[in-house]
Design a protein around this motif. Structure first.
Motif, mmCIF file in Angstrom:
data_model
loop_
_atom_site.group_PDB
_atom_site.id
_atom_site.type_symbol
_atom_site.label_atom_id
_atom_site.label_comp_id
_atom_site.label_asym_id
_atom_site.label_seq_id
_atom_site.Cartn_x
_atom_site.Cartn_y
_atom_site.Cartn_z
ATOM 1 N N THR A 104 19.700 -74.652 25.467
ATOM 2 C CA THR A 104 20.053 -76.060 25.209
ATOM 3 C C THR A 104 21.315 -76.425 25.999
ATOM 4 O O THR A 104 22.119 -75.547 26.337
ATOM 5 C CB THR A 104 20.351 -76.268 23.716
ATOM 6 O OG1 THR A 104 21.513 -75.489 23.382
ATOM 7 C CG2 THR A 104 19.191 -75.823 22.835
ATOM 8 N N PRO A 105 21.532 -77.721 26.233
ATOM 9 C CA PRO A 105 22.782 -78.134 26.904
ATOM 10 C C PRO A 105 24.023 -77.661 26.141
ATOM 11 O O PRO A 105 24.994 -77.212 26.753
ATOM 12 C CB PRO A 105 22.676 -79.669 26.914
ATOM 13 C CG PRO A 105 21.206 -79.953 26.883
ATOM 14 C CD PRO A 105 20.611 -78.873 26.026
ATOM 15 N N ALA A 106 23.990 -77.732 24.810
ATOM 16 C CA ALA A 106 25.174 -77.330 24.021
ATOM 17 C C ALA A 106 25.441 -75.833 24.152
ATOM 18 O O ALA A 106 26.592 -75.413 24.365
ATOM 19 C CB ALA A 106 24.970 -77.701 22.554
ATOM 20 N N ALA A 107 24.385 -75.014 24.054
ATOM 21 C CA ALA A 107 24.580 -73.560 24.207
ATOM 22 C C ALA A 107 25.067 -73.243 25.617
ATOM 23 O O ALA A 107 25.925 -72.365 25.809
ATOM 24 C CB ALA A 107 23.280 -72.815 23.896
ATOM 25 N N TYR A 108 24.536 -73.987 26.592
ATOM 26 C CA TYR A 108 24.953 -73.721 27.981
ATOM 27 C C TYR A 108 26.464 -73.900 28.161
ATOM 28 O O TYR A 108 27.096 -73.147 28.921
ATOM 29 C CB TYR A 108 24.183 -74.611 28.963
ATOM 30 C CG TYR A 108 24.686 -74.431 30.374
ATOM 31 C CD1 TYR A 108 24.524 -73.193 31.018
ATOM 32 C CD2 TYR A 108 25.373 -75.441 31.035
ATOM 33 C CE1 TYR A 108 25.034 -72.984 32.294
ATOM 34 C CE2 TYR A 108 25.883 -75.248 32.302
ATOM 35 C CZ TYR A 108 25.710 -74.022 32.926
ATOM 36 O OH TYR A 108 26.222 -73.809 34.169
ATOM 37 N N GLU A 109 27.038 -74.862 27.456
ATOM 38 C CA GLU A 109 28.492 -75.074 27.574
ATOM 39 C C GLU A 109 29.261 -73.818 27.139
ATOM 40 O O GLU A 109 30.322 -73.527 27.690
ATOM 41 C CB GLU A 109 28.932 -76.290 26.750
ATOM 42 C CG GLU A 109 28.496 -77.612 27.367
ATOM 43 C CD GLU A 109 28.898 -77.728 28.841
ATOM 44 O OE1 GLU A 109 30.060 -77.452 29.176
ATOM 45 O OE2 GLU A 109 28.022 -78.063 29.666
ATOM 46 N N GLN A 110 28.722 -73.090 26.177
ATOM 47 C CA GLN A 110 29.327 -71.806 25.773
ATOM 48 C C GLN A 110 28.988 -70.703 26.780
ATOM 49 O O GLN A 110 29.849 -69.923 27.189
ATOM 50 C CB GLN A 110 28.782 -71.376 24.400
ATOM 51 C CG GLN A 110 29.143 -72.304 23.260
ATOM 52 C CD GLN A 110 30.634 -72.309 23.010
ATOM 53 O OE1 GLN A 110 31.260 -71.256 22.947
ATOM 54 N NE2 GLN A 110 31.201 -73.493 22.911
ATOM 55 N N ASP A 135 9.455 -73.102 27.795
ATOM 56 C CA ASP A 135 8.874 -73.116 26.443
ATOM 57 C C ASP A 135 9.881 -72.619 25.412
ATOM 58 O O ASP A 135 9.987 -73.171 24.311
ATOM 59 C CB ASP A 135 7.622 -72.225 26.389
ATOM 60 C CG ASP A 135 6.452 -72.853 27.114
ATOM 61 O OD1 ASP A 135 6.491 -74.075 27.350
ATOM 62 O OD2 ASP A 135 5.508 -72.115 27.443
ATOM 63 N N VAL A 136 10.628 -71.577 25.749
ATOM 64 C CA VAL A 136 11.640 -71.040 24.833
ATOM 65 C C VAL A 136 12.672 -72.126 24.529
ATOM 66 O O VAL A 136 13.023 -72.373 23.368
ATOM 67 C CB VAL A 136 12.322 -69.787 25.433
ATOM 68 C CG1 VAL A 136 13.488 -69.343 24.562
ATOM 69 C CG2 VAL A 136 11.319 -68.647 25.602
ATOM 70 N N ALA A 137 13.140 -72.817 25.583
ATOM 71 C CA ALA A 137 14.162 -73.847 25.403
ATOM 72 C C ALA A 137 13.629 -75.030 24.607
ATOM 73 O O ALA A 137 14.340 -75.599 23.778
ATOM 74 C CB ALA A 137 14.661 -74.314 26.766
ATOM 75 N N ARG A 138 12.371 -75.393 24.835
ATOM 76 C CA ARG A 138 11.796 -76.579 24.173
ATOM 77 C C ARG A 138 11.628 -76.384 22.672
ATOM 78 O O ARG A 138 11.371 -77.337 21.957
ATOM 79 C CB ARG A 138 10.451 -76.937 24.814
ATOM 80 C CG ARG A 138 10.623 -77.587 26.173
ATOM 81 C CD ARG A 138 9.321 -78.240 26.631
ATOM 82 N NE ARG A 138 9.432 -78.676 28.010
ATOM 83 C CZ ARG A 138 8.752 -78.152 29.015
ATOM 84 N NH1 ARG A 138 7.876 -77.191 28.804
ATOM 85 N NH2 ARG A 138 8.922 -78.605 30.251
ATOM 86 N N ARG A 139 11.755 -75.131 22.183
ATOM 87 C CA ARG A 139 11.788 -74.920 20.727
ATOM 88 C C ARG A 139 12.971 -75.675 20.126
ATOM 89 O O ARG A 139 12.984 -75.987 18.945
ATOM 90 C CB ARG A 139 11.941 -73.430 20.393
ATOM 91 C CG ARG A 139 10.710 -72.601 20.615
ATOM 92 C CD ARG A 139 11.046 -71.129 20.892
ATOM 93 N NE ARG A 139 11.833 -70.438 19.887
ATOM 94 C CZ ARG A 139 12.981 -69.816 20.138
ATOM 95 N NH1 ARG A 139 13.501 -69.820 21.352
ATOM 96 N NH2 ARG A 139 13.609 -69.182 19.176
ATOM 97 N N ARG A 140 14.008 -75.895 20.937
ATOM 98 C CA ARG A 140 15.262 -76.430 20.407
ATOM 99 C C ARG A 140 15.724 -77.733 21.015
ATOM 100 O O ARG A 140 16.600 -78.381 20.477
ATOM 101 C CB ARG A 140 16.388 -75.411 20.652
ATOM 102 C CG ARG A 140 16.179 -74.103 19.974
ATOM 103 C CD ARG A 140 17.517 -73.481 19.618
ATOM 104 N NE ARG A 140 17.296 -72.376 18.723
ATOM 105 C CZ ARG A 140 17.007 -71.157 19.127
ATOM 106 N NH1 ARG A 140 16.933 -70.885 20.419
ATOM 107 N NH2 ARG A 140 16.804 -70.207 18.247
ATOM 108 N N THR A 141 15.202 -78.083 22.195
ATOM 109 C CA THR A 141 15.745 -79.255 22.886
ATOM 110 C C THR A 141 14.684 -79.923 23.755
ATOM 111 O O THR A 141 13.769 -79.252 24.242
ATOM 112 C CB THR A 141 16.948 -78.857 23.781
ATOM 113 O OG1 THR A 141 17.442 -80.014 24.439
ATOM 114 C CG2 THR A 141 16.569 -77.812 24.820
ATOM 115 N N SER A 142 14.854 -81.228 23.946
ATOM 116 C CA SER A 142 13.988 -81.935 24.896
ATOM 117 C C SER A 142 14.627 -81.951 26.280
ATOM 118 O O SER A 142 14.071 -82.498 27.225
ATOM 119 C CB SER A 142 13.753 -83.366 24.404
ATOM 120 O OG SER A 142 14.990 -84.006 24.239
ATOM 121 N N GLN A 143 15.828 -81.362 26.385
ATOM 122 C CA GLN A 143 16.507 -81.299 27.691
ATOM 123 C C GLN A 143 16.837 -79.846 28.042
ATOM 124 O O GLN A 143 18.005 -79.429 28.011
ATOM 125 C CB GLN A 143 17.812 -82.081 27.640
ATOM 126 C CG GLN A 143 17.624 -83.561 27.397
ATOM 127 C CD GLN A 143 18.966 -84.206 27.126
ATOM 128 O OE1 GLN A 143 19.564 -84.025 26.061
ATOM 129 N NE2 GLN A 143 19.473 -84.949 28.090
#
Ligand code: HQG
Length: 182
Positions: A104-110, A135-143
């Motif tokens: 996710t964008p938020a996790a990426y910031e970390q 697919d893994v990322a889309r479990r949590r985010t549309s971005q």
């Protein structure tokens, strides 16, 4: 009563990755349990499952999509995803040149500051192809944010990689130098 195989698979994940003790199960060092013990535990778990059998577990393994469980010689384990305290021994292996991680964008910031960490699981999970990472990322985010992992380079710098299943790799924490945002 028809067994909902997706629900069964979710419960198997819970038993084999996260809370085996709640099912009266003990994972061995590599995560294996006797499949008969798992069947017995699942029969007790849900009133629809009192008559279930190993064929239902085989049907879960035959579902299209992610290969989550390995059934061999009367024993079964999860290929990946464990959060139990006891660290599962996985087979070390040399990874391909590149692997991918979707987040996710938020996790990426970390992650851009600290690198990839296992967080709630025992290992960092990586995908062999971009589509799976998406697919893994889309479990949590549309971005989705996709990271290219220089896996072979990291391996050559003493970061251990382990076999998950055919498309999921496991690794220890990966520093930012080996990560490139796509
Ligand atoms: C993120 C599913 C902050 C990481 C999937 C992810 C996969 C950080 C989250 C498998 C971080 C952990 C695993 C850091 C990583 N700071 N966040 N330093 N490092 N993260 O679920 O990879 O359907 O434990 O990006 O398909 O999402 O269950 O890992 O967003 O194969 O079979 O922390 O689980 O498979 O989340 O997914 P997870 P994951 P199943």
């Amino acid at each position: 009563m028809e067994i909902d195989l997706v629900q069964l698979s979710r419960t198997m994940a819970y038993a084999l990755r996260h809370q085996p003790a709640r099912f009266g199960l003990t994972l061995d060092a590599e995560g294996w349990v006797e499949v008969e013990d798992l069947v017995e535990a699942l029969r007790k778990h849900h009133h629809n499952w009192q008559q279930m059998n190993v064929v239902d577990i085989e049907a879960v393994l035959a579902l299209p999509g992610k290969q989550r469980y390995e059934l061999r010689a009367g024993r079964i384990r999860a290929y990946y995803g464990h959060s139990v305290q006891q660290r599962m021994t996985r087979e070390k292996a040399t990874p391909p040149v590149h692997l991918f991680h979707g987040t996710t964008p938020a996790a990426y910031e970390q992650i851009r500051q600290t690198g990839l960490r296992p967080m709630g699981r025992q290992y960092v999970h990586l995908s062999e192809d971009v589509e799976t990472a998406l697919d893994v990322a889309r479990r949590r985010t549309s971005q989705p944010v996709i990271l290219l992992v220089s896996a072979l380079d990291a391996h050559q710098h003493n970061i251990a990689f382990y076999l998950g299943n055919d498309s999921v790799w496991l690794a220890d924490s990966i520093p930012t130098t080996f990560l490139t945002k796509q």
